[in-house]
Scaffold this motif. Structure first.
Motif, PDB file in Angstrom:
ATOM      1  N   THR A 273     -13.490  31.555 -98.897  1.00  0.00           N
ATOM      2  CA  THR A 273     -13.392  30.557 -97.837  1.00  0.00           C
ATOM      3  C   THR A 273     -14.524  30.708 -96.828  1.00  0.00           C
ATOM      4  O   THR A 273     -15.177  31.746 -96.744  1.00  0.00           O
ATOM      5  N   ASP A 274     -14.709  29.639 -96.054  1.00  0.00           N
ATOM      6  CA  ASP A 274     -15.572  29.667 -94.876  1.00  0.00           C
ATOM      7  C   ASP A 274     -14.644  29.706 -93.664  1.00  0.00           C
ATOM      8  O   ASP A 274     -13.994  28.708 -93.337  1.00  0.00           O
ATOM      9  N   SER A 275     -14.559  30.861 -93.000  1.00  0.00           N
ATOM     10  CA  SER A 275     -13.595  31.018 -91.915  1.00  0.00           C
ATOM     11  C   SER A 275     -13.907  30.125 -90.717  1.00  0.00           C
ATOM     12  O   SER A 275     -13.023  29.845 -89.906  1.00  0.00           O
ATOM     13  N   SER A 276     -15.160  29.655 -90.584  1.00  0.00           N
ATOM     14  CA  SER A 276     -15.495  28.789 -89.452  1.00  0.00           C
ATOM     15  C   SER A 276     -14.866  27.411 -89.595  1.00  0.00           C
ATOM     16  O   SER A 276     -14.797  26.651 -88.625  1.00  0.00           O
ATOM     17  N   LEU A 277     -14.400  27.074 -90.815  1.00  0.00           N
ATOM     18  CA  LEU A 277     -13.773  25.775 -91.062  1.00  0.00           C
ATOM     19  C   LEU A 277     -12.272  25.897 -91.269  1.00  0.00           C
ATOM     20  O   LEU A 277     -11.634  24.968 -91.761  1.00  0.00           O
ATOM     21  N   LYS A 278     -11.695  27.039 -90.868  1.00  0.00           N
ATOM     22  CA  LYS A 278     -10.280  27.271 -91.163  1.00  0.00           C
ATOM     23  C   LYS A 278      -9.352  26.389 -90.324  1.00  0.00           C
ATOM     24  O   LYS A 278      -8.133  26.420 -90.532  1.00  0.00           O
ATOM     25  N   ASP A 279      -9.893  25.597 -89.373  1.00  0.00           N
ATOM     26  CA  ASP A 279      -9.014  24.700 -88.632  1.00  0.00           C
ATOM     27  C   ASP A 279      -8.457  23.605 -89.524  1.00  0.00           C
ATOM     28  O   ASP A 279      -7.609  22.820 -89.090  1.00  0.00           O
ATOM     29  N   ASN A 280      -8.915  23.533 -90.789  1.00  0.00           N
ATOM     30  CA  ASN A 280      -8.298  22.623 -91.756  1.00  0.00           C
ATOM     31  C   ASN A 280      -6.994  23.181 -92.312  1.00  0.00           C
ATOM     32  O   ASN A 280      -6.209  22.446 -92.892  1.00  0.00           O
TER      33      ASN A 280
END
Length: 327
Positions: A273-280
């Motif tokens: 995953t890309d943790s900077s986009l975890k707001d999805n």
């Protein structure tokens, strides 16, 4: 001599169990919170203001435009992304401390019972968080209470699927079936490099987190890929190219059934995953576990300890994660 009508369980005993019970409750809760912090960090854990909340995304990709002298700045258009309604679910736990346990000073048993109340909700929360990965390849599953849990995003597809359809009409794929290795991790990165958003533009996620369950072989491969220092082969090539680039998160209960029993068919599942986009990927919490005021049942002199938690879990888009349902 006490009156034959007096209560053999004194008010002092009940007050003591009330006070000590809260200490035991928090002790059990604290023990479980430490175990599940890793999986909680994979989610955007936000507070809920309402029972039902709408969540939506806007895609802000694209590039600046040329503007001449005296011309208006270029107006950018952002595309409305996926929209989801999340509805909080209430989960509860309760333990009854009977009169006999109090009368005969069975305080070790009482302590274990009350620690269990403090831990059960946090363990249940960890199980529900983990099952977003366990059932990431399914559109729904039936949970331990017999309730149908919808596991789709705004595109009506599972979190991990070979076809995600966007508002632009374009599609992308984030599904693999290979066991974890350096080669399959490279394949996952290649998939992620092709992810697009609702504008039809590249998302360019940067893989920084590797997610596995507790399966020893898969966990050891992840450890070799992510934590061993740089090594050079006979041709002076670095054979541990991912060392320092990815953090490894072990998810408890990932390879389980919906009821929480072991399911070895899912032991080799892994995700990047890309943790900077975890707001999805959201955990929408209205209330974390908290003990409620203990109550005494006058009919049998038992003391009850209760706790509840309100939350829901869901995702909007899938263009921040790739996963493999390897067996």
């Amino acid at each position: 001599m006490p009156s034959p009508l007096s209560n053999p369980v004194t008010g002092g005993q009940i007050n003591d169990i009330r006070k000590n019970g809260l200490v035991s409750w928090h002790k059990g809760a604290k023990m479980e919170q430490r175990k599940i912090q890793g999986v909680r960090n994979l989610f955007w854990e936000k507070g809920a203001a309402e029972y039902t909340e709408e969540h939506s995304s806007f895609n802000e990709s694209g590039f600046g435009s040329k503007t001449g002298d005296g011309e208006d700045y270029a107006l950018t258009q952002d595309t409305q992304g996926d929209t989801q309604n999340f509805t909080q679910q209430k989960r509860t736990a309760r333990k009854k401390i009977t009169e006999d346990l109090l009368e005969f000073s069975k305080y070790p048993q009482v302590d274990r019972k009350l620690r269990a109340v403090g831990g059960k909700l946090w363990r249940g929360y960890a199980l529900d968080l983990a099952h977003r990965f366990t059932f990431a390849f399914d559109t729904s599953y039936t949970d331990r209470d017999g309730e149908t849990v919808t596991n789709t995003g705004g595109d009506a597809a599972a979190l991990i699927a070979d076809t995600h359809t966007l508002n632009s009409g374009d599609t992308f794929d984030n599904l693999l079936t290979a066991r974890l290795s350096e080669g399959s991790l490279e394949s996952a990165e290649d998939l992620m490099a092709a992810f697009i958003d609702h504008n039809g533009q590249l998302v360019n996620p940067m893989a920084d987190t590797l997610v596995t369950g507790t399966h020893a072989a898969t966990r050891h491969v992840a450890k070799r890929l992510t934590t061993q220092p740089m090594q050079l082969d006979t041709d002076f090539n670095n054979v541990t190219v991912y060392a320092g680039e990815l953090r490894h998160v072990i998810v408890p209960y990932l390879d389980t059934t919906a009821a929480g029993a072991k399911n070895t068919n899912k032991s080799r599942y892994w995700f990047v995953t890309d943790s900077s986009l975890k707001d999805n990927l959201m955990s929408v919490v209205r209330r974390f576990p908290n003990p409620e005021r203990p109550t005494v049942d006058p009919d049998n002199n038992s003391v009850q300890f209760k706790a509840k938690m309100w939350y829901d879990i869901g995702h909007l888009d899938s263009n921040w994660i790739a996963g493999s349902n390897a067996t």
